[in-house]
Design a protein around this motif. Structure first.
Motif, PDB file in Angstrom:
ATOM      1  N   ARG A   1     -10.840   2.478  -8.959  1.00 13.83           N
ATOM      2  CA  ARG A   1     -11.069   3.473  -7.908  1.00 13.83           C
ATOM      3  C   ARG A   1     -10.149   3.220  -6.722  1.00 13.83           C
ATOM      4  N   ALA A   2      -9.948   1.965  -6.370  1.00 11.63           N
ATOM      5  CA  ALA A   2      -9.074   1.632  -5.245  1.00 11.63           C
ATOM      6  C   ALA A   2      -7.659   2.150  -5.477  1.00 11.63           C
ATOM      7  N   LYS A   3      -7.190   2.078  -6.713  1.00 12.12           N
ATOM      8  CA  LYS A   3      -5.858   2.585  -7.032  1.00 12.12           C
ATOM      9  C   LYS A   3      -5.816   4.111  -6.891  1.00 12.12           C
ATOM     10  N   ARG A   4      -6.863   4.778  -7.356  1.00 11.40           N
ATOM     11  CA  ARG A   4      -6.901   6.238  -7.278  1.00 11.40           C
ATOM     12  C   ARG A   4      -7.035   6.719  -5.837  1.00 11.40           C
ATOM     13  N   CYS A   5      -7.706   5.929  -5.006  1.00  6.25           N
ATOM     14  CA  CYS A   5      -8.011   6.351  -3.635  1.00  6.25           C
ATOM     15  C   CYS A   5      -7.200   5.579  -2.601  1.00  6.25           C
ATOM     16  N   GLN A   6      -6.029   5.079  -2.983  1.00  2.19           N
ATOM     17  CA  GLN A   6      -5.295   4.203  -2.081  1.00  2.19           C
ATOM     18  C   GLN A   6      -4.896   4.901  -0.782  1.00  2.19           C
ATOM     19  N   ASN A   7      -4.651   6.194  -0.817  1.00  4.89           N
ATOM     20  CA  ASN A   7      -4.305   6.904   0.423  1.00  4.89           C
ATOM     21  C   ASN A   7      -5.491   6.944   1.388  1.00  4.89           C
ATOM     22  N   GLU A   8      -6.696   7.202   0.853  1.00  6.22           N
ATOM     23  CA  GLU A   8      -7.885   7.288   1.694  1.00  6.22           C
ATOM     24  C   GLU A   8      -8.399   5.911   2.106  1.00  6.22           C
ATOM     25  N   TRP A   9      -8.161   4.897   1.281  1.00  6.92           N
ATOM     26  CA  TRP A   9      -8.708   3.565   1.554  1.00  6.92           C
ATOM     27  C   TRP A   9      -7.769   2.683   2.372  1.00  6.92           C
ATOM     28  N   GLY A  10      -6.508   3.078   2.465  1.00  7.59           N
ATOM     29  CA  GLY A  10      -5.521   2.229   3.136  1.00  7.59           C
ATOM     30  C   GLY A  10      -5.867   1.916   4.579  1.00  7.59           C
ATOM     31  N   GLU A  11      -6.321   2.925   5.320  1.00  7.87           N
ATOM     32  CA  GLU A  11      -6.658   2.709   6.726  1.00  7.87           C
ATOM     33  C   GLU A  11      -7.878   1.802   6.864  1.00  7.87           C
ATOM     34  N   HIS A  12      -8.824   1.952   5.949  1.00  6.90           N
ATOM     35  CA  HIS A  12     -10.004   1.081   5.949  1.00  6.90           C
ATOM     36  C   HIS A  12      -9.596  -0.379   5.736  1.00  6.90           C
ATOM     37  N   TYR A  13      -8.717  -0.597   4.764  1.00 12.76           N
ATOM     38  CA  TYR A  13      -8.234  -1.958   4.522  1.00 12.76           C
ATOM     39  C   TYR A  13      -7.586  -2.532   5.783  1.00 12.76           C
ATOM     40  N   LEU A  14      -6.760  -1.728   6.430  1.00 12.21           N
ATOM     41  CA  LEU A  14      -6.069  -2.189   7.633  1.00 12.21           C
ATOM     42  C   LEU A  14      -7.064  -2.503   8.746  1.00 12.21           C
ATOM     43  N   ASN A  15      -8.079  -1.675   8.904  1.00 14.32           N
ATOM     44  CA  ASN A  15      -9.097  -1.919   9.921  1.00 14.32           C
ATOM     45  C   ASN A  15      -9.851  -3.219   9.646  1.00 14.32           C
ATOM     46  N   CYS A  16     -10.155  -3.471   8.381  1.00  3.24           N
ATOM     47  CA  CYS A  16     -10.818  -4.724   8.013  1.00  3.24           C
ATOM     48  C   CYS A  16      -9.933  -5.918   8.346  1.00  3.24           C
ATOM     49  N   GLN A  17      -8.676  -5.824   8.007  1.00  2.00           N
ATOM     50  CA  GLN A  17      -7.746  -6.921   8.286  1.00  2.00           C
ATOM     51  C   GLN A  17      -7.643  -7.188   9.784  1.00  2.00           C
ATOM     52  N   ASN A  18      -7.561  -6.130  10.576  1.00  2.11           N
ATOM     53  CA  ASN A  18      -7.477  -6.296  12.028  1.00  2.11           C
ATOM     54  C   ASN A  18      -8.745  -6.911  12.596  1.00  2.11           C
ATOM     55  N   ALA A  19      -9.899  -6.527  12.042  1.00  2.00           N
ATOM     56  CA  ALA A  19     -11.162  -7.102  12.495  1.00  2.00           C
ATOM     57  C   ALA A  19     -11.213  -8.601  12.211  1.00  2.00           C
ATOM     58  N   ILE A  20     -10.730  -9.001  11.044  1.00  2.00           N
ATOM     59  CA  ILE A  20     -10.716 -10.427  10.692  1.00  2.00           C
ATOM     60  C   ILE A  20      -9.761 -11.191  11.605  1.00  2.00           C
TER      61      ILE A  20
END
Length: 256
Positions: free
Chosen positions: A33-52
């Motif tokens: 699913r992550a591969k199929r939704c990489q455009n929609e999930w990319g910003e979420h991943y970045l937000n998680c990384q910034n929070a960490i």
């Protein structure tokens, strides 16, 4: 489907419940699913990384960082953590080959297969028993703990398992789900270092016209800690779960 089936057959785990209860299958499905939704999930991943990274700045020392729910590693700023901390411990029930290959690039990064609830051995046998975890609480070198998109996921497979395989009542399964969330929160609060909780706070479903049709509490009616800040995550884009609806989650960050 053939690739995912082969991946299931070749994925090994030290924890018996990982395949028995469906965690390996779920991890493979989430990766697809992550591969199929990489455009929609990319910003979420970045937000998680910034929070960490913000949490790492709050840590007084930088000896060991412990991440629960590390999974795919996509939402972890791994190179930065490896540079900032002497030791990086990434914990989850299942690590697929892609995560294993990524972690091998860093000498101080370690993947640890571990039941974060420390209750699955009982639950897999049909017992509605939950305990507060204790692993790593005696390690004084842990300066940062991150619970990463995991706390609201903890009840899902155990509750379904008890309902479907052991005919536990819905009310009893609901209690188990709440206990798993309570236990994880209590566990996090026992660490002496900085603790960062990243978790869903609200789920909202929309129809194809963008009209809200449902919303749900991913915390199973347990009161979450106050979020320092939040963002929106289009977790199920239109077409992913059918052509008639899509889902957006609100994700919050709490520094405990």
């Amino acid at each position: 489907m053939i690739l995912e089936f082969w991946q299931y057959l070749t994925t090994s785990t030290k924890i018996e419940q990982a395949k028995k209860m469906g965690y390996v299958k779920e991890a493979i499905a989430m990766q697809a699913r992550a591969k199929r939704c990489q455009n929609e999930w990319g910003e979420h991943y970045l937000n998680c990384q910034n929070a960490i990274l913000k949490a790492s700045q709050r840590a007084v020392q930088h000896r060991t960082v412990l991440v629960f729910g590390a999974g795919s590693l996509n939402d972890i700023p791994l190179s930065e953590l490896a540079n900032q901390f002497e030791t990086v411990l990434l914990v989850d029930l299942v690590f697929l080959s892609s995560a294993q290959n990524t972690a091998k690039q860093y000498e101080n990064v370690f993947l640890i297969e571990h039941d974060i609830t420390e209750s699955l051995e009982w639950i897999s046998d049909g017992k509605d028993m939950v305990q507060t975890p204790s692993a790593w609480l005696d390690d004084d070198s842990i300066d940062l703990v991150v619970s990463l998109n995991i706390i609201t996921q903890l009840p899902l497979i155990p509750a379904r398992w008890l309902l479907n395989d052991f005919n536990l009542s819905e009310d009893a399964a609901d209690i188990v789900g709440k206990q798993l969330i309570f236990a994880h929160m209590h566990y996090l609060k026992q660490f002496s270092g900085e603790v960062c909780l990243i978790a869903d706070r609200l789920g909202i479903e929309f129809n194809e016209r963008g009209q809200e049709i449902d919303r749900f509490d991913p915390w199973w009616d347990v009161e979450p800690p106050k979020a320092d800040y939040t963002w929106e995550w289009e977790v199920i884009p239109l077409g992913e779960a059918g052509s008639s609806k899509w889902q957006k989650n609100r994700v919050g960050v709490s520094f405990l």
